[in-house]
Write a protein that holds these residues in place. Structure first.
Motif, PDB file in Angstrom:
ATOM      1  N   GLY A 260      91.821 -35.938 -77.005  1.00  0.00           N
ATOM      2  CA  GLY A 260      93.160 -36.397 -76.711  1.00  0.00           C
ATOM      3  C   GLY A 260      93.289 -37.711 -76.001  1.00  0.00           C
ATOM      4  N   ARG A 261      92.332 -38.619 -76.238  1.00  0.00           N
ATOM      5  CA  ARG A 261      92.441 -39.916 -75.570  1.00  0.00           C
ATOM      6  C   ARG A 261      91.997 -41.024 -76.505  1.00  0.00           C
ATOM      7  NH1 ARG A 261      89.351 -41.832 -69.992  1.00  0.00           N
ATOM      8  NH2 ARG A 261      90.480 -43.779 -69.718  1.00  0.00           N
ATOM      9  N   GLY A 262      92.698 -42.151 -76.461  1.00  0.00           N
ATOM     10  CA  GLY A 262      92.250 -43.321 -77.181  1.00  0.00           C
ATOM     11  C   GLY A 262      92.496 -43.259 -78.679  1.00  0.00           C
ATOM     12  N   ARG A 263      91.800 -44.098 -79.394  1.00  0.00           N
ATOM     13  CA  ARG A 263      92.020 -44.241 -80.831  1.00  0.00           C
ATOM     14  C   ARG A 263      91.698 -42.962 -81.596  1.00  0.00           C
ATOM     15  NH1 ARG A 263      89.099 -45.642 -85.188  1.00  0.00           N
ATOM     16  NH2 ARG A 263      87.192 -45.748 -83.967  1.00  0.00           N
ATOM     17  N   VAL A 264      90.769 -42.198 -81.086  1.00  0.00           N
ATOM     18  CA  VAL A 264      90.369 -40.976 -81.785  1.00  0.00           C
ATOM     19  C   VAL A 264      90.853 -39.753 -81.037  1.00  0.00           C
ATOM     20  CG1 VAL A 264      88.418 -41.992 -82.989  1.00  0.00           C
ATOM     21  CG2 VAL A 264      88.098 -41.105 -80.683  1.00  0.00           C
ATOM     22  N   LYS A 265      92.101 -39.822 -80.558  1.00  0.00           N
ATOM     23  CA  LYS A 265      92.599 -38.761 -79.707  1.00  0.00           C
ATOM     24  C   LYS A 265      92.685 -37.436 -80.428  1.00  0.00           C
ATOM     25  CE  LYS A 265      97.499 -39.905 -80.409  1.00  0.00           C
ATOM     26  NZ  LYS A 265      97.265 -41.045 -81.309  1.00  0.00           N
ATOM     27  N   GLU A 266      92.706 -37.438 -81.768  1.00  0.00           N
ATOM     28  CA  GLU A 266      92.798 -36.187 -82.501  1.00  0.00           C
ATOM     29  C   GLU A 266      91.461 -35.460 -82.570  1.00  0.00           C
ATOM     30  OE1 GLU A 266      95.548 -39.287 -83.628  1.00  0.00           O
ATOM     31  OE2 GLU A 266      93.378 -39.159 -83.815  1.00  0.00           O
ATOM     32  N   THR A 267      90.389 -36.135 -82.232  1.00  0.00           N
ATOM     33  CA  THR A 267      89.058 -35.566 -82.378  1.00  0.00           C
ATOM     34  C   THR A 267      88.705 -34.731 -81.167  1.00  0.00           C
ATOM     35  OG1 THR A 267      88.361 -37.450 -83.702  1.00  0.00           O
ATOM     36  CG2 THR A 267      86.621 -36.107 -82.708  1.00  0.00           C
ATOM     37  N   GLN A 268      88.095 -33.575 -81.404  1.00  0.00           N
ATOM     38  CA  GLN A 268      87.606 -32.737 -80.321  1.00  0.00           C
ATOM     39  C   GLN A 268      86.086 -32.872 -80.221  1.00  0.00           C
ATOM     40  OE1 GLN A 268      89.056 -28.693 -80.378  1.00  0.00           O
ATOM     41  NE2 GLN A 268      91.118 -29.338 -80.918  1.00  0.00           N
ATOM     42  N   TYR A 269      85.616 -32.929 -78.998  1.00  0.00           N
ATOM     43  CA  TYR A 269      84.186 -33.021 -78.716  1.00  0.00           C
ATOM     44  C   TYR A 269      83.752 -31.739 -78.027  1.00  0.00           C
ATOM     45  CZ  TYR A 269      84.959 -37.891 -79.834  1.00  0.00           C
ATOM     46  OH  TYR A 269      85.314 -39.040 -80.483  1.00  0.00           O
ATOM     47  N   PHE A 270      82.618 -31.222 -78.457  1.00  0.00           N
ATOM     48  CA  PHE A 270      82.199 -29.902 -78.026  1.00  0.00           C
ATOM     49  C   PHE A 270      81.062 -29.946 -77.020  1.00  0.00           C
ATOM     50  CE2 PHE A 270      84.465 -26.837 -80.647  1.00  0.00           C
ATOM     51  CZ  PHE A 270      85.062 -27.668 -81.568  1.00  0.00           C
ATOM     52  N   GLY A 271      81.070 -28.966 -76.132  1.00  0.00           N
ATOM     53  CA  GLY A 271      79.949 -28.742 -75.244  1.00  0.00           C
ATOM     54  C   GLY A 271      78.867 -27.941 -75.940  1.00  0.00           C
ATOM     55  N   PRO A 272      77.746 -27.692 -75.257  1.00  0.00           N
ATOM     56  CA  PRO A 272      76.608 -26.993 -75.867  1.00  0.00           C
ATOM     57  C   PRO A 272      76.827 -25.494 -76.031  1.00  0.00           C
ATOM     58  CG  PRO A 272      76.120 -27.520 -73.602  1.00  0.00           C
ATOM     59  CD  PRO A 272      77.430 -28.177 -73.914  1.00  0.00           C
ATOM     60  N   GLY A 273      77.839 -24.945 -75.374  1.00  0.00           N
ATOM     61  CA  GLY A 273      78.130 -23.526 -75.521  1.00  0.00           C
ATOM     62  C   GLY A 273      77.464 -22.656 -74.476  1.00  0.00           C
ATOM     63  N   THR A 274      78.053 -21.480 -74.272  1.00  0.00           N
ATOM     64  CA  THR A 274      77.465 -20.441 -73.432  1.00  0.00           C
ATOM     65  C   THR A 274      77.312 -19.197 -74.283  1.00  0.00           C
ATOM     66  OG1 THR A 274      78.424 -21.238 -71.350  1.00  0.00           O
ATOM     67  CG2 THR A 274      77.799 -18.908 -71.458  1.00  0.00           C
ATOM     68  N   ARG A 275      76.075 -18.710 -74.346  1.00  0.00           N
ATOM     69  CA  ARG A 275      75.824 -17.466 -75.091  1.00  0.00           C
ATOM     70  C   ARG A 275      75.852 -16.316 -74.108  1.00  0.00           C
ATOM     71  NH1 ARG A 275      71.121 -18.106 -79.468  1.00  0.00           N
ATOM     72  NH2 ARG A 275      72.148 -16.215 -80.174  1.00  0.00           N
ATOM     73  N   LEU A 276      76.789 -15.420 -74.297  1.00  0.00           N
ATOM     74  CA  LEU A 276      77.021 -14.313 -73.379  1.00  0.00           C
ATOM     75  C   LEU A 276      76.591 -12.998 -74.019  1.00  0.00           C
ATOM     76  CD1 LEU A 276      78.263 -13.044 -70.802  1.00  0.00           C
ATOM     77  CD2 LEU A 276      80.449 -12.991 -72.030  1.00  0.00           C
ATOM     78  N   LEU A 277      75.796 -12.232 -73.284  1.00  0.00           N
ATOM     79  CA  LEU A 277      75.391 -10.888 -73.710  1.00  0.00           C
ATOM     80  C   LEU A 277      75.792  -9.913 -72.611  1.00  0.00           C
ATOM     81  CD1 LEU A 277      73.921  -8.840 -75.504  1.00  0.00           C
ATOM     82  CD2 LEU A 277      71.786  -9.491 -74.390  1.00  0.00           C
ATOM     83  N   VAL A 278      76.641  -8.971 -72.951  1.00  0.00           N
ATOM     84  CA  VAL A 278      77.085  -7.961 -71.993  1.00  0.00           C
ATOM     85  C   VAL A 278      76.439  -6.631 -72.371  1.00  0.00           C
ATOM     86  CG1 VAL A 278      79.041  -6.819 -70.902  1.00  0.00           C
ATOM     87  CG2 VAL A 278      79.271  -9.182 -71.732  1.00  0.00           C
TER      88      VAL A 278
END
Lengths: 113, 114
Positions: free
Chosen positions: B95-113
């Motif tokens: 949501g910022r700048g020229r490519v505000k429509e693009t989402q950038y992802f984190g590495p994720g959290t793998r959860l085991l319950v």
């Protein structure tokens, strides 16, 4: 409602070959964006390429290019000279403005040596 | 290069425990998102935020809650973890700048319950 469909659950090609991944979508909006994301086995989602719907020219990023057919609501990804590192899940996504993305089911691509 | 961080990367926890998954970004993005993804499956949006003190539920119903007190921080909390919460959780920002429509992802959290 917006929908994204990837009809190829899995694909497999030999290294150096060209492969095309299919994606169709549905939206009632005229202004939207389309994305291809790559998720390697390490699971970090990486942006591959993006396309603005108002642009007729197909986006390209090095070996990656798209075939955007707006009337047909089709957005395929072509990978040229495929490499082992291209092995990943590929997700097609549809978004509007800076809003939520709708993802397809994904295509698992394997590049064989 | 997108800078978005998630901790922990992996978490194994017993039923009934309270957990918080952390997500931080250094890109100054105003919009942040949480997705849930089962292995090899599509992503489902569970929460999103368009700025400080703004949070909304996503398309997939979730028992988790989120908060957005600072622009760069968007934690997700499960008050009482259950085996059905086992999944991977991906945080994204955009949501910022020229490519505000693009989402950038984190590495994720793998959860085991358990």
């Amino acid at each position: 409602a917006q929908t994204v469909t990837q009809s190829q659950p899995e694909m497999s090609v030999q290294e150096a070959e060209t492969v095309t991944l299919s994606c169709t979508y549905d939206t009632s909006e005229s202004n939207y964006y389309l994305f291809w994301y790559k998720q390697p086995p390490s699971r970090q989602m990486i942006l591959v390429i993006r396309q603005e719907a108002y642009k007729q020219q197909n986006a390209t990023e090095n070996r990656f290019s798209v075939n955007f057919q707006k009337a047909a609501k089709s957005f395929s990804l072509k990978i040229s000279d495929s490499q082992l590192g291209d092995t990943a899940m590929y997700f097609c996504a549809l978004g509007q403005g800076a809003q939520k993305l709708v993802f397809g089911q994904g295509t698992r691509l394997t590049i064989n040596p | 290069e997108a800078d978005i961080y998630q901790t922990p990367r992996y978490l194994v926890i017993g039923t009934g425990k309270k957990i918080t998954l952390e997500c931080s970004q250094t890109m100054g993005h105003d919009k942040m998102y949480w997705y849930q993804q089962d292995p090899g499956m599509e992503l489902h949006l569970i929460h999103y935020s368009y700025g400080v003190n703004s949070t909304e539920k996503g398309d997939l119903s979730s028992e988790s809650t989120v908060s957005r007190i600072r622009t760069e921080h968007f934690p997700l909390t499960l008050e009482s973890a259950r085996p059905s919460h086992t999944s991977q959780y991906l945080c994204a920002s955009g949501g910022r700048g020229r490519v505000k429509e693009t989402q950038y992802f984190g590495p994720g959290t793998r959860l085991l319950v358990l």
